[in-house]
Design a protein around this motif. Structure first.
Motif, PDB file in Angstrom:
ATOM      1  N   TYR A  24      35.732 -18.582 -49.336  1.00 37.05           N
ATOM      2  CA  TYR A  24      34.552 -17.807 -48.951  1.00 37.05           C
ATOM      3  C   TYR A  24      33.773 -18.553 -47.859  1.00 37.05           C
ATOM      4  O   TYR A  24      33.527 -19.756 -47.963  1.00 37.05           O
ATOM      5  CB  TYR A  24      33.651 -17.585 -50.168  1.00 37.05           C
ATOM      6  N   ARG A  25      33.347 -17.803 -46.823  1.00 29.38           N
ATOM      7  CA  ARG A  25      32.630 -18.462 -45.741  1.00 29.38           C
ATOM      8  C   ARG A  25      31.439 -17.642 -45.247  1.00 29.38           C
ATOM      9  O   ARG A  25      30.862 -17.946 -44.211  1.00 29.38           O
ATOM     10  CB  ARG A  25      33.577 -18.742 -44.570  1.00 29.38           C
ATOM     11  N   GLY A  26      31.059 -16.610 -45.982  1.00 27.40           N
ATOM     12  CA  GLY A  26      29.944 -15.777 -45.563  1.00 27.40           C
ATOM     13  C   GLY A  26      28.598 -16.441 -45.791  1.00 27.40           C
ATOM     14  O   GLY A  26      28.496 -17.467 -46.460  1.00 27.40           O
ATOM     15  N   SER A  27      27.564 -15.832 -45.257  1.00 30.39           N
ATOM     16  CA  SER A  27      26.208 -16.372 -45.390  1.00 30.39           C
ATOM     17  C   SER A  27      25.461 -15.775 -46.582  1.00 30.39           C
ATOM     18  O   SER A  27      24.374 -16.239 -46.930  1.00 30.39           O
ATOM     19  CB  SER A  27      25.411 -16.083 -44.113  1.00 30.39           C
ATOM     20  N   GLU A  28      26.043 -14.755 -47.236  1.00 29.12           N
ATOM     21  CA  GLU A  28      25.318 -14.040 -48.295  1.00 29.12           C
ATOM     22  C   GLU A  28      24.930 -14.952 -49.459  1.00 29.12           C
ATOM     23  O   GLU A  28      23.825 -14.841 -49.994  1.00 29.12           O
ATOM     24  CB  GLU A  28      26.161 -12.866 -48.816  1.00 29.12           C
ATOM     25  N   SER A  85      32.186  -6.264 -51.569  1.00 31.36           N
ATOM     26  CA  SER A  85      32.713  -5.862 -50.267  1.00 31.36           C
ATOM     27  C   SER A  85      34.228  -5.727 -50.358  1.00 31.36           C
ATOM     28  O   SER A  85      34.854  -6.224 -51.300  1.00 31.36           O
ATOM     29  CB  SER A  85      32.338  -6.871 -49.176  1.00 31.36           C
ATOM     30  N   GLY A 159      36.915 -10.955 -43.791  1.00 34.71           N
ATOM     31  CA  GLY A 159      35.530 -10.962 -43.345  1.00 34.71           C
ATOM     32  C   GLY A 159      35.371 -11.335 -41.889  1.00 34.71           C
ATOM     33  O   GLY A 159      36.306 -11.283 -41.088  1.00 34.71           O
ATOM     34  N   GLU A 160      34.151 -11.751 -41.558  1.00 31.17           N
ATOM     35  CA  GLU A 160      33.811 -12.054 -40.169  1.00 31.17           C
ATOM     36  C   GLU A 160      34.399 -13.393 -39.735  1.00 31.17           C
ATOM     37  O   GLU A 160      34.590 -14.291 -40.551  1.00 31.17           O
ATOM     38  CB  GLU A 160      32.290 -12.088 -40.004  1.00 31.17           C
ATOM     39  N   GLU A 162      34.647 -17.143 -38.224  1.00 26.89           N
ATOM     40  CA  GLU A 162      33.764 -18.303 -38.238  1.00 26.89           C
ATOM     41  C   GLU A 162      33.258 -18.533 -36.814  1.00 26.89           C
ATOM     42  O   GLU A 162      34.045 -18.717 -35.878  1.00 26.89           O
ATOM     43  CB  GLU A 162      34.532 -19.534 -38.723  1.00 26.89           C
ATOM     44  N   PHE A 209      24.987  -7.876 -49.290  1.00 28.31           N
ATOM     45  CA  PHE A 209      26.294  -7.370 -48.880  1.00 28.31           C
ATOM     46  C   PHE A 209      26.200  -5.944 -48.349  1.00 28.31           C
ATOM     47  O   PHE A 209      26.939  -5.577 -47.422  1.00 28.31           O
ATOM     48  CB  PHE A 209      27.290  -7.442 -50.043  1.00 28.31           C
ATOM     49  N   ASP A 212      25.250  -5.968 -44.782  1.00 27.97           N
ATOM     50  CA  ASP A 212      26.366  -6.308 -43.913  1.00 27.97           C
ATOM     51  C   ASP A 212      27.204  -5.069 -43.613  1.00 27.97           C
ATOM     52  O   ASP A 212      27.658  -4.847 -42.489  1.00 27.97           O
ATOM     53  CB  ASP A 212      27.264  -7.366 -44.582  1.00 27.97           C
TER      54      ASP A 212
END
Length: 216
Positions: A24-28, A85, A159-160, A162, A209, A212
């Motif tokens: 996981y690397r999201g900002s949420e 998501s 996801g998005e 990096e 989420f 997003d």
């Protein structure tokens, strides 16, 4: 006497024991922790990370109360299974690479897993990608992306992109049977372990989420 039980209840520490997926690397999650901590100054976070199976075992054994992970098996009625998501899977490889998704077997697939989790990760990606080539392993997402940037293989990511690595990596959407491959990213917790802390924290994650999704 009337005030003492109130004082004791307020002095008890509130702890959120949560585990999240290594990839996981999201900002949420960062935003959710920050927002909840501001609203509840006395709360403490006990945080762990691991592979999908490690997070699952932690939740099942009671080492954590709340998990953020991907869905890899049918939802269990014993747990709250909150889909946050459904990101599309992309293949990340070096920006200068001539790699194409149609030639997966030509390069190793880079996965994030410890020694004890490698077989289960390989089995999952064999099925998800229909991939029958070789595998390399990294300890975390940053290491996996560095390996991909160096041309050692490709990294399946969701996801998005990096931001730091975006200019060094090429992202290719992955299709299977002419359809984009997507995976559910979820919050899990035991139904009999629901507390106001978990309810409030999960509500914050849902809000973040959903924003997003709207922005996409």
């Amino acid at each position: 006497l009337r005030r003492e039980p109130v004082r004791i209840s307020h002095s008890k520490k509130r702890v959120i024991r949560l585990g999240f997926l290594l990839s996981y690397r999201g900002s949420e999650l960062y935003e959710a922790i920050t927002r909840y901590a501001k609203m509840n100054p006395g709360v403490e976070f006990d945080i762990a990370s691991g592979s999908h199976e490690e997070i699952y075992e932690m939740l099942k054994s009671g080492k954590i109360d709340f998990a953020l992970s991907d869905q890899r098996r049918a939802f269990s009625d014993e747990y709250e299974n909150l889909v946050l998501s459904s990101p599309a899977v992309h293949i990340e490889c070096g920006a200068a690479s001539s790699f194409r998704a149609a030639t997966l077997a030509d390069k190793p697939c880079i996965l994030i897993a410890g020694v004890g989790q490698r077989d289960s990760e390989k089995s999952f990606y064999w099925e998800l990608l229909g991939f029958s080539g070789s595998f390399l392993f990294a300890d975390n997402a940053e290491e996996a992306r560095l390996m991909a940037a160096a041309g050692q293989g490709f990294f399946p990511a969701e996801g998005e992109p990096e931001p730091v690595a975006a200019s060094f990596l090429k992202r290719i959407p992955f299709f299977k049977d002419d359809r984009p491959v997507k995976r559910n990213f979820c919050a899990f917790w035991l139904k009999n372990n629901t507390s106001q802390v978990i309810t409030d924290f999960s509500a914050i994650l849902v809000d973040l989420f959903s924003k997003d999704v709207k922005s996409d």
